[in-house]
Design a protein around this motif. Structure first.
Motif, PDB file in Angstrom:
ATOM      1  N   UNK A  68       0.828  -1.221   0.000  1.00  0.00           N
ATOM      2  CA  UNK A  68       0.000   0.000   0.000  1.00  0.00           C
ATOM      3  C   UNK A  68       0.855   1.259   0.000  1.00  0.00           C
ATOM      4  N   UNK A  69       1.970   1.185  -0.692  1.00  0.00           N
ATOM      5  CA  UNK A  69       2.864   2.327  -0.864  1.00  0.00           C
ATOM      6  C   UNK A  69       2.990   2.588  -2.363  1.00  0.00           C
ATOM      7  N   UNK A  70       2.381   3.697  -2.813  1.00  0.00           N
ATOM      8  CA  UNK A  70       2.342   3.986  -4.246  1.00  0.00           C
ATOM      9  C   UNK A  70       1.668   2.854  -5.018  1.00  0.00           C
ATOM     10  N   UNK A 121      -9.559   6.607  -1.761  1.00  0.00           N
ATOM     11  CA  UNK A 121      -9.352   6.653  -0.313  1.00  0.00           C
ATOM     12  C   UNK A 121      -8.852   8.010   0.166  1.00  0.00           C
ATOM     13  N   UNK A 122      -8.592   8.934  -0.772  1.00  0.00           N
ATOM     14  CA  UNK A 122      -8.114  10.255  -0.389  1.00  0.00           C
ATOM     15  C   UNK A 122      -6.721  10.240   0.203  1.00  0.00           C
ATOM     16  N   UNK A 123      -5.915   9.296  -0.222  1.00  0.00           N
ATOM     17  CA  UNK A 123      -4.555   9.176   0.316  1.00  0.00           C
ATOM     18  C   UNK A 123      -3.661  10.268  -0.267  1.00  0.00           C
ATOM     19  N   UNK A 124      -2.778  10.780   0.541  1.00  0.00           N
ATOM     20  CA  UNK A 124      -1.880  11.851   0.088  1.00  0.00           C
ATOM     21  C   UNK A 124      -0.711  11.321  -0.729  1.00  0.00           C
ATOM     22  N   UNK A 131      -6.199  11.625  -7.678  1.00  0.00           N
ATOM     23  CA  UNK A 131      -6.995  12.175  -6.588  1.00  0.00           C
ATOM     24  C   UNK A 131      -8.218  12.937  -7.096  1.00  0.00           C
ATOM     25  N   UNK A 132      -8.352  13.037  -8.413  1.00  0.00           N
ATOM     26  CA  UNK A 132      -9.478  13.748  -9.001  1.00  0.00           C
ATOM     27  C   UNK A 132     -10.626  12.794  -9.263  1.00  0.00           C
TER      28      UNK A 132
END
Length: 257
Positions: A68-70, A121-124, A131-132
């Motif tokens: 769950x990293x990139x 998930x709105x992850x940064x 994110x769009x």
């Protein structure tokens, strides 16, 4: 709803299935995800290098999804490799090997859906364009269309090539003809169901259960009986990856609502 909890395990199942195919790419010295036709003679000399490098990239991309990293970038890389190294190879043979082409595009669509699950998930740590909402909505629609096309084509193949499918079913499963046609109907229904937003979650959930059942009852026994068969090795990985895709689709369909 609890179905949203299927997203993470679904991504892991997808990544493990594709990871197995990535290792097979390295072992065979060829990019085999989607079972593309052989390279043309002019490009055949590049096959081993492409197989080793692309297989290694797929393994790393799957590791990113599992960690769950990139993970969105990892899934998009897998989709791009499938498009370039399998999808384009099907163009000259699309009329004769149409089902293989549909499977390739379905795996590509599934990778897009898995990528979108990270963006939703709105992850940064996701890519900016992922994110769009407009981007994820578009990619999910494309993914659903490609999955639906493969399912409907696969359902049709269960009727057109019924004798082959009947012979593919292990002896310990009864009523071969019944299950051949029944599964064909289920594939068509699942394909149509995921195209309709109101039925997408249920269709994806039922399809994932069906695919997981095939993995357990059909592909594992076939692989155990003949582990050296290339088709059975790929079938084991493909069925697991597809089950993961549909678990993710079921989960994000609920989340989007």
């Amino acid at each position: 709803m609890q179905i949203t909890k299927l997203i993470s395990p679904g991504r892991a199942i997808f990544a493990i299935g594709i990871l197995g195919l990535g290792f097979l790419c390295v072992l065979t010295g060829d990019f085999i995800i989607g079972r593309p036709p052989a390279w043309s003679e002019s490009l055949s000399a590049m096959k081993p290098a492409l197989g080793y490098v692309s297989g290694a990239v797929v393994v790393l991309a799957c590791a990113a999804i599992l960690a769950s990293k990139k993970g969105d970038a990892g899934a998009l890389i897998i989709a791009l490799l499938i498009l370039l190294l399998s999808g384009l190879r099907f163009l000259p043979t699309v009329m004769t090997d149409w089902l293989g082409g549909y499977k390739t595009m379905a795996l590509l669509g599934g990778a897009l859906i898995v990528a979108c699950s990270f963006g939703l998930e709105g992850r940064t740590d996701t890519l900016m364009f992922m994110q769009r909402k407009k981007t994820t909505d578009t990619l999910i629609a494309v993914g659903c269309f490609l999955l639906a096309a493969f399912f409907i084509a696969g359902g049709y193949a269960h009727f057109k090539y019924a004798d082959f499918v009947i012979g593919f079913i292990p002896e310990y499963i009864p009523f071969h003809a019944f299950f051949t046609y029944f599964c064909g109907i289920c594939l068509v229904a699942g394909g149509v169901g995921i195209l309709i937003p109101a039925t997408r979650m249920l269709a994806a959930l039922l399809s994932s259960i069906m695919l997981l059942g095939w993995f357990l009852l059909l592909h594992i026994p076939r692989f155990v009986a003949n582990p050296g068969d290339p088709s059975d090795r790929m079938g084991l990985c493909e069925s697991f990856a597809f089950a993961g895709i549909f678990f993710v689709l079921a989960g994000i369909s609920v989340r989007k609502k």
